[in-house]
Design a protein around this motif. Structure first.
Motif, mmCIF file in Angstrom:
data_model
loop_
_atom_site.group_PDB
_atom_site.id
_atom_site.type_symbol
_atom_site.label_atom_id
_atom_site.label_comp_id
_atom_site.label_asym_id
_atom_site.label_seq_id
_atom_site.Cartn_x
_atom_site.Cartn_y
_atom_site.Cartn_z
ATOM 1 N N ARG A 1 0.833 -1.216 0.000
ATOM 2 C CA ARG A 1 0.000 0.000 0.000
ATOM 3 C C ARG A 1 0.856 1.250 0.000
ATOM 4 N NH1 ARG A 1 -3.081 -3.147 3.691
ATOM 5 N NH2 ARG A 1 -2.120 -2.066 5.463
ATOM 6 N N ALA A 2 1.981 1.199 0.728
ATOM 7 C CA ALA A 2 2.878 2.363 0.758
ATOM 8 C C ALA A 2 3.553 2.573 -0.584
ATOM 9 C CB ALA A 2 3.928 2.174 1.853
ATOM 10 N N ALA A 3 3.839 1.483 -1.268
ATOM 11 C CA ALA A 3 4.528 1.573 -2.553
ATOM 12 C C ALA A 3 3.575 1.936 -3.687
ATOM 13 C CB ALA A 3 5.236 0.256 -2.862
ATOM 14 N N PHE A 4 2.412 1.290 -3.714
ATOM 15 C CA PHE A 4 1.450 1.489 -4.798
ATOM 16 C C PHE A 4 0.052 1.722 -4.219
ATOM 17 C CE2 PHE A 4 4.707 -1.546 -6.357
ATOM 18 C CZ PHE A 4 5.266 -0.753 -7.353
ATOM 19 N N GLU B 1 -2.505 3.279 -5.142
ATOM 20 C CA GLU B 1 -3.640 3.282 -6.057
ATOM 21 C C GLU B 1 -3.876 1.930 -6.722
ATOM 22 O OE1 GLU B 1 -5.441 5.962 -6.090
ATOM 23 O OE2 GLU B 1 -4.011 7.009 -4.796
ATOM 24 N N VAL B 2 -3.041 0.941 -6.399
ATOM 25 C CA VAL B 2 -3.136 -0.354 -7.056
ATOM 26 C C VAL B 2 -3.498 -1.422 -6.035
ATOM 27 C CG1 VAL B 2 -1.929 -2.091 -8.438
ATOM 28 C CG2 VAL B 2 -1.400 0.352 -8.742
ATOM 29 N N GLU B 3 -4.525 -2.173 -6.305
ATOM 30 C CA GLU B 3 -4.947 -3.232 -5.392
ATOM 31 C C GLU B 3 -4.039 -4.453 -5.551
ATOM 32 O OE1 GLU B 3 -8.864 -6.040 -4.395
ATOM 33 O OE2 GLU B 3 -8.959 -4.476 -5.947
ATOM 34 N N LEU B 4 -3.587 -4.978 -4.423
ATOM 35 C CA LEU B 4 -2.759 -6.181 -4.437
ATOM 36 C C LEU B 4 -3.666 -7.394 -4.557
ATOM 37 C CD1 LEU B 4 0.057 -7.515 -4.086
ATOM 38 C CD2 LEU B 4 -0.389 -7.535 -1.610
ATOM 39 N N SER C 1 14.000 -6.930 8.004
ATOM 40 C CA SER C 1 14.232 -6.380 6.672
ATOM 41 C C SER C 1 12.944 -5.849 6.072
ATOM 42 C CB SER C 1 14.861 -7.443 5.760
ATOM 43 O OG SER C 1 14.040 -8.588 5.670
ATOM 44 N N LEU C 2 11.817 -6.483 6.388
ATOM 45 C CA LEU C 2 10.518 -5.956 5.969
ATOM 46 C C LEU C 2 10.170 -4.707 6.766
ATOM 47 C CD1 LEU C 2 7.813 -5.977 4.524
ATOM 48 C CD2 LEU C 2 7.052 -7.815 6.054
ATOM 49 N N GLU C 3 10.454 -4.736 8.068
ATOM 50 C CA GLU C 3 10.205 -3.558 8.908
ATOM 51 C C GLU C 3 11.003 -2.359 8.412
ATOM 52 O OE1 GLU C 3 9.133 -4.869 13.375
ATOM 53 O OE2 GLU C 3 11.201 -5.257 12.796
ATOM 54 N N ASN C 4 12.254 -2.592 8.007
ATOM 55 C CA ASN C 4 13.104 -1.512 7.509
ATOM 56 C C ASN C 4 12.504 -0.858 6.275
ATOM 57 O OD1 ASN C 4 16.208 -3.220 8.323
ATOM 58 N ND2 ASN C 4 15.078 -1.729 9.509
ATOM 59 N N LEU C 5 12.076 -1.680 5.315
ATOM 60 C CA LEU C 5 11.487 -1.140 4.090
ATOM 61 C C LEU C 5 10.199 -0.382 4.386
ATOM 62 C CD1 LEU C 5 11.994 -3.969 1.438
ATOM 63 C CD2 LEU C 5 12.908 -1.644 1.341
ATOM 64 N N LEU C 6 9.392 -0.911 5.295
ATOM 65 C CA LEU C 6 8.136 -0.252 5.647
ATOM 66 C C LEU C 6 8.404 1.073 6.359
ATOM 67 C CD1 LEU C 6 5.102 -0.544 5.490
ATOM 68 C CD2 LEU C 6 5.155 -1.849 7.634
ATOM 69 N N PHE C 7 9.394 1.101 7.247
ATOM 70 C CA PHE C 7 9.790 2.344 7.917
ATOM 71 C C PHE C 7 10.252 3.370 6.886
ATOM 72 C CE2 PHE C 7 13.100 5.060 9.699
ATOM 73 C CZ PHE C 7 12.500 5.561 10.855
ATOM 74 N N PHE C 8 11.051 2.925 5.938
ATOM 75 C CA PHE C 8 11.549 3.789 4.869
ATOM 76 C C PHE C 8 10.377 4.401 4.097
ATOM 77 C CE2 PHE C 8 15.051 3.833 1.343
ATOM 78 C CZ PHE C 8 14.919 5.214 1.241
ATOM 79 N N TYR D 1 10.155 8.387 4.902
ATOM 80 C CA TYR D 1 10.733 9.186 3.820
ATOM 81 C C TYR D 1 10.051 8.802 2.505
ATOM 82 C CZ TYR D 1 14.227 9.578 7.491
ATOM 83 O OH TYR D 1 14.853 9.779 8.703
ATOM 84 N N PRO D 2 8.750 9.088 2.392
ATOM 85 C CA PRO D 2 7.991 8.601 1.227
ATOM 86 C C PRO D 2 8.495 9.122 -0.105
ATOM 87 C CG PRO D 2 6.703 10.205 2.499
ATOM 88 C CD PRO D 2 7.893 9.849 3.327
ATOM 89 N N LYS D 3 8.963 10.373 -0.149
ATOM 90 C CA LYS D 3 9.438 10.904 -1.429
ATOM 91 C C LYS D 3 10.675 10.159 -1.906
ATOM 92 C CE LYS D 3 10.687 15.079 -3.956
ATOM 93 N NZ LYS D 3 11.764 14.376 -4.690
ATOM 94 N N THR D 4 11.654 9.983 -1.006
ATOM 95 C CA THR D 4 12.862 9.261 -1.386
ATOM 96 C C THR D 4 12.526 7.818 -1.748
ATOM 97 O OG1 THR D 4 14.275 10.626 0.026
ATOM 98 C CG2 THR D 4 15.123 8.471 -0.591
ATOM 99 N N PHE D 5 11.643 7.201 -0.978
ATOM 100 C CA PHE D 5 11.249 5.828 -1.259
ATOM 101 C C PHE D 5 10.623 5.715 -2.653
ATOM 102 C CE2 PHE D 5 8.237 2.290 -1.225
ATOM 103 C CZ PHE D 5 9.008 1.268 -0.703
ATOM 104 N N GLN D 6 9.718 6.632 -2.967
ATOM 105 C CA GLN D 6 9.063 6.584 -4.271
ATOM 106 C C GLN D 6 10.037 6.903 -5.401
ATOM 107 O OE1 GLN D 6 6.043 5.619 -5.241
ATOM 108 N NE2 GLN D 6 5.464 5.041 -3.163
#
Length: 243
Positions: free
Chosen positions: A89-92, A94-97, A126-133, A137-142
């Motif tokens: 959801r954080a990554a996409f 607008e797109v349903e998984l 490692s999943l927690e790290n990516l989710l925290f990122f 920092y949503p702009k950098t992540f995107q």
């Protein structure tokens, strides 16, 4: 820095200061954390091993971090499933998984349709790290996710598997961790962005991935040894992150 820094626990908690100093005290040393890479400045005229005393609060913070590192990813746990959905959801947004096992995950850079196989090496953290990122920092992540910087189509690296929490930068990091228990998570984000920055700067190919990672580690080690670093946010590479 090739020398190691011994990490020694306080027996009675009489000194709650944090710092890196020489010690000739008797007693065994304890090497804390899997893959804990301790880095500390050492006078050139001396090759004596330095020791770093853990205060009770530092030991508690490090122990909690170690407990996080020890948690394996379990695709049968609801908490882990929900964290994976939250990452999507954080990554996409607008797109349903369509499912936790789906070809859609390849759009994020996973090697296959089941991302849980990539978390087995790094664990749940490692999943927690990516989710925290993604959340912090949503702009950098995107930007990284969608490859918005540079012309990379012919020489890209896999986004999702680029960084795993294998090492920490040692004695100085213990102080940063005691100041902010999320220092490891922030350092993960810094490392990821710095790695990406160096990848562009070096115009690296996939075969040079390890060279880029080594360059990123050397840069982080140099920054951690700067005299004015009191928080992980004081590191020069922190400026690469954007909200």
């Amino acid at each position: 820095m090739d020398e190691l820094v011994a990490v020694r626990r306080h027996s009675h908690g009489i000194d709650r200061s944090s710092g890196c100093h020489s010690s000739s005290a008797e007693g065994s040393t304890a090497w804390i954390g899997k893959g804990l890479s301790c880095v500390c400045a050492q006078r050139r005229e001396s090759d004596a091993r330095l020791s770093f005393d853990l205060t009770p609060s530092q030991e508690e913070c490090l122990q909690r971090l170690q407990e996080r590192i020890d948690v394996t990813y379990d695709s049968n746990k609801i908490e882990h499933q929900e964290a994976l959905r939250a990452l999507w959801r954080a990554a996409f947004p607008e797109v349903e998984l369509r499912g936790l096992i789906s070809e859609q995950w390849k759009e994020m850079g996973w090697q296959g349709k089941d991302p849980s196989t990539d978390f087995r090496g790094g664990g749940f953290i490692s999943l927690e790290n990516l989710l925290f990122f993604a959340k912090t920092y949503p702009k950098t992540f995107q930007d990284l996710l969608r490859k918005l910087e540079g012309n990379r189509s012919d020489w890209e690296y896999p986004f999702a598997v680029a960084v795993k929490p294998r090492t920490m930068m040692g004695a100085v990091f213990l102080k940063l961790l005691s100041e902010n228990e999320r220092a490891f998570d922030v350092l993960y984000c810094i490392t990821f962005k710095l790695m990406d920055h160096l990848w562009l700067e070096m115009r690296a190919s996939y075969m040079e991935f390890n060279s880029v990672m080594k360059a990123a580690r050397r840069q982080l080690e140099r920054e951690l040894l700067l005299e004015d670093i009191q928080r992980v946010e004081d590191m020069p590479s922190y400026g690469l992150l954007a909200w």
